[in-house]
Design an enzyme around this catalytic site. Structure first.
Site, PDB file in Angstrom:
ATOM      1  N   SER A   6      28.800  60.455  13.512  1.00 11.21           N
ATOM      2  CA  SER A   6      29.115  61.774  14.197  1.00 11.21           C
ATOM      3  C   SER A   6      29.479  62.680  13.709  1.00 11.21           C
ATOM      4  O   SER A   6      29.562  64.020  14.150  1.00 11.21           O
ATOM      5  CB  SER A   6      29.774  61.552  15.451  1.00 11.21           C
ATOM      6  OG  SER A   6      29.260  60.303  16.277  1.00 11.21           O
ATOM      7  N   CYS A  95      42.303  48.147  29.979  1.00 16.54           N
ATOM      8  CA  CYS A  95      41.968  48.909  31.104  1.00 16.54           C
ATOM      9  C   CYS A  95      42.415  48.414  32.505  1.00 16.54           C
ATOM     10  O   CYS A  95      42.884  49.027  33.666  1.00 16.54           O
ATOM     11  CB  CYS A  95      40.706  49.441  31.234  1.00 16.54           C
ATOM     12  SG  CYS A  95      39.402  48.243  30.593  1.00 16.54           S
ATOM     13  N   GLN A 122      34.717  44.900  36.933  1.00 17.59           N
ATOM     14  CA  GLN A 122      34.564  45.669  35.826  1.00 17.59           C
ATOM     15  C   GLN A 122      33.368  46.381  35.748  1.00 17.59           C
ATOM     16  O   GLN A 122      32.245  45.655  35.712  1.00 17.59           O
ATOM     17  CB  GLN A 122      35.278  45.178  34.517  1.00 17.59           C
ATOM     18  CG  GLN A 122      36.644  44.646  34.812  1.00 17.59           C
ATOM     19  CD  GLN A 122      37.032  44.084  33.674  1.00 17.59           C
ATOM     20  OE1 GLN A 122      37.996  43.187  33.387  1.00 17.59           O
ATOM     21  NE2 GLN A 122      37.059  44.729  32.328  1.00 17.59           N
ATOM     22  N   SER A 125      30.517  50.615  32.404  1.00 20.91           N
ATOM     23  CA  SER A 125      30.844  51.638  31.098  1.00 20.91           C
ATOM     24  C   SER A 125      31.999  51.237  30.263  1.00 20.91           C
ATOM     25  O   SER A 125      32.266  51.659  29.143  1.00 20.91           O
ATOM     26  CB  SER A 125      31.619  52.915  31.962  1.00 20.91           C
ATOM     27  OG  SER A 125      32.480  52.376  32.804  1.00 20.91           O
ATOM     28  N   GLY A 126      32.555  50.114  30.750  1.00 19.57           N
ATOM     29  CA  GLY A 126      33.779  49.396  29.758  1.00 19.57           C
ATOM     30  C   GLY A 126      33.015  48.838  28.667  1.00 19.57           C
ATOM     31  O   GLY A 126      33.550  48.615  27.634  1.00 19.57           O
ATOM     32  N   ARG A 195      32.226  41.299  35.521  1.00 24.48           N
ATOM     33  CA  ARG A 195      31.528  42.133  35.200  1.00 24.48           C
ATOM     34  C   ARG A 195      30.605  42.359  36.518  1.00 24.48           C
ATOM     35  O   ARG A 195      29.807  41.500  36.870  1.00 24.48           O
ATOM     36  CB  ARG A 195      30.724  42.213  33.960  1.00 24.48           C
ATOM     37  CG  ARG A 195      29.789  43.413  33.775  1.00 24.48           C
ATOM     38  CD  ARG A 195      30.691  44.585  33.006  1.00 24.48           C
ATOM     39  NE  ARG A 195      31.463  44.276  31.917  1.00 24.48           N
ATOM     40  CZ  ARG A 195      32.281  44.735  31.115  1.00 24.48           C
ATOM     41  NH1 ARG A 195      32.895  45.800  31.710  1.00 24.48           N
ATOM     42  NH2 ARG A 195      32.811  44.332  29.929  1.00 24.48           N
ATOM     43  N   HIS A 202      36.528  50.539  37.141  1.00 24.71           N
ATOM     44  CA  HIS A 202      36.962  49.136  37.184  1.00 24.71           C
ATOM     45  C   HIS A 202      37.620  49.292  38.376  1.00 24.71           C
ATOM     46  O   HIS A 202      38.595  50.121  38.522  1.00 24.71           O
ATOM     47  CB  HIS A 202      37.866  48.808  36.108  1.00 24.71           C
ATOM     48  CG  HIS A 202      36.997  48.515  34.389  1.00 24.71           C
ATOM     49  ND1 HIS A 202      35.674  49.103  34.397  1.00 24.71           N
ATOM     50  CD2 HIS A 202      37.450  48.023  33.435  1.00 24.71           C
ATOM     51  CE1 HIS A 202      35.410  48.708  33.437  1.00 24.71           C
ATOM     52  NE2 HIS A 202      36.346  47.917  32.661  1.00 24.71           N
TER      53      HIS A 202
HETATM   54  O1  L14 Z   1      40.933  45.580  25.768  1.00 23.58           O
HETATM   55  O2  L14 Z   1      35.168  46.612  30.611  1.00 23.58           O
HETATM   56  O3  L14 Z   1      40.398  47.824  25.618  1.00 23.58           O
HETATM   57  O4  L14 Z   1      34.699  45.780  28.750  1.00 23.58           O
HETATM   58  C1  L14 Z   1      37.692  47.651  26.467  1.00 23.58           C
HETATM   59  C2  L14 Z   1      36.338  47.520  27.225  1.00 23.58           C
HETATM   60  C3  L14 Z   1      38.845  45.804  27.971  1.00 23.58           C
HETATM   61  C4  L14 Z   1      37.589  45.643  28.548  1.00 23.58           C
HETATM   62  C5  L14 Z   1      40.128  46.754  25.852  1.00 23.58           C
HETATM   63  C6  L14 Z   1      35.440  46.312  29.408  1.00 23.58           C
HETATM   64  C7  L14 Z   1      38.698  46.573  26.640  1.00 23.58           C
HETATM   65  C8  L14 Z   1      36.708  46.928  28.710  1.00 23.58           C
END
Ligand code: L14
Length: 229
Positions: A6, A95, A122, A125-126, A195, A202
């Protein structure tokens, strides 16, 4: 600062354009007071100590440093005093843990939390852009599986991060370990992390058992007076 990929792109902040510079071992030669790291565990593992050695305070969003005994794990509304013993790196929790700690804190202060059962919902987007693509394509009937081991469109997958030897996933164990570290307590914790096919945000349900009896009215009052609620 950014990855090699980037570097050279621009980002806008408060109406001004900034050119992204590649993060290198020399990036912290110039004076930087605070750096917010959110580029994954391996980048944090390598560069946070370099930044800290140059007198920069790192606030790290990855899982790399959270359970390191020399690194405070902080939620500002809950345990800001732990910032005091930092040696240059301060971690923020996962999160799902971070958003649970804020409502739990006023209940814990007044009624003593002894057991917690988390169930999370969750969003994709995680998992970053890959998760969003899996869901968007799946909704069009094209079940690609780049981010997940099964199609996420129309399914709930109780499988976030990898499974550990005890049968819980790493995500579930993060909630167990981080909750206990932030609360400075050996509270009993069990988490089921799922998920769900939502794009963003979340959610979770938190079932708790307290040392002292608490009515619904008292719980509501504790929330109303809670920091950040
Ligand atoms: O430990 O929704 O910061 O997959 C980042 C991605 C927690 C789970 C972290 C996800 C992860 C999150």
């Amino acid at each position: 600062m950014s990855s090699y990929r980037s570097a050279g792109k621009t980002v806008k902040f408060k109406g001004q354009e900034y050119v992204l510079e590649e993060l290198t071992e020399n990036s912290f030669d110039k004076p930087i007071d605070i750096a917010l790291f959110s580029a994954g565990g391996s980048t944090s593992e390598k560069f946070a100590p370099i930044a800290a050695a140059h007198g920069c305070i790192v606030v790290d969003n990855s899982s790399a440093w959270r359970m390191n005994p020399e690194v405070p794990l902080v939620v500002p509304e809950v345990n800001p005093y732990d910032i005091d013993w930092n040696r240059g790196i301060i971690a923020n929790p996962n999160c799902s843990t971070i958003q649970a700690m804020v409502p739990m804190k006023p209940l814990h202060d007044k009624y003593g939390i002894k057991r917690v059962v988390y169930s999370t919902y969750q969003a994709v987007s995680g998992s970053g852009i890959k998760g969003i693509k899996d869901l968007e394509e799946g909704l069009k009937g094209n079940d690609i599986m780049v981010a997940y081991p099964h199609p996420i469109a129309g399914n709930c997958l109780p499988h976030i991060d990898v499974f550990t030897d005890n049968g819980y996933t790493k995500e579930e164990m993060k909630m167990y370990n981080e909750t206990r570290k932030i609360m400075h307590s050996d509270v009993q914790v069990s988490a089921t992390c799922v998920r769900v096919p939502a794009l963003r945000s979340h959610s979770e349900s938190i079932w708790i058992e307290t040392e002292r009896p608490v009515s619904v009215e008292e719980a509501r009052e504790a929330f109303a007076n809670g920091e950040g609620l």
